[in-house]
Design a protein around this motif. Sequence first.
Motif, PDB file in Angstrom:
ATOM      1  N   SER A 264       0.914  -1.188  -0.122  1.00  0.00           N
ATOM      2  CA  SER A 264       0.436   0.198   0.020  1.00  0.00           C
ATOM      3  C   SER A 264       0.516   0.931   0.071  1.00  0.00           C
ATOM      4  O   SER A 264       2.391   1.883   0.396  1.00  0.00           O
TER       5      SER A 264
ATOM      6  N   LEU B 118      -1.468   3.924   4.115  1.00  0.00           N
ATOM      7  CA  LEU B 118      -2.434   2.740   3.664  1.00  0.00           C
ATOM      8  C   LEU B 118      -3.384   2.487   2.784  1.00  0.00           C
ATOM      9  O   LEU B 118      -4.806   2.054   2.637  1.00  0.00           O
TER      10      LEU B 118
ATOM     11  N   TRP C 175      -3.849   0.003  -1.639  1.00  0.00           N
ATOM     12  CA  TRP C 175      -3.532  -1.338  -1.410  1.00  0.00           C
ATOM     13  C   TRP C 175      -3.787  -2.424  -2.232  1.00  0.00           C
ATOM     14  O   TRP C 175      -4.507  -2.472  -3.140  1.00  0.00           O
TER      15      TRP C 175
END
Length: 190
Positions: free
Chosen positions: A167, A171, A174
Amino acid sequence: MKNITYIMFKSIAIISLVAMFFSCTNSKKEVQDFLADKNLPIAVGKNIYHVYKDSGKVTSKLITPLLNDFTNRKEHPYNEFPKGIKIITYENNGKDSTTITGNYALTYNKTKISEIRDNVVIINHSQHSRLETNQLYWDQKEKYFFTEDGFRLTNPTDTINGFGFESKQDLSKWIAKDITGKIETKEESL
């Protein structure tokens, strides 16, 4: 007579001490090479709290109880964090932040890739997402995480378990491999 003997011994001691100091002619490079040969760090830092800035803006903070500096290595200079690490990154003028923690870490200076191990947790505070794994690699240049180890990704709507994860540093965007869990998807019309 006692005073002359005392002065003589004192003079001999001072001359010996001065000679000893001037006889130490090791260069910085010789000391670094000696430490590298003995696999010793060139420096050790305790209770480190380091703030990184770019153009006057705080971009990240590094907190660690112990830092071993092995940057005297010719091939692969690195820093070791044997008692854990906590890194807080700031994006969008500090509005978005990500916290990275782990019990052990290595950072390679030439490649800017870090390996973080043992109880690795990454939290994106603005999106309320959390990644947990036992080993993670972080490409600091590309701002990219990846692991081939087991992981758990949680956010307000999903909990995903699997082996293998990639990722962006926040985050987002991903790719998860070999996954199980509950995932909500949005149906898009063509």
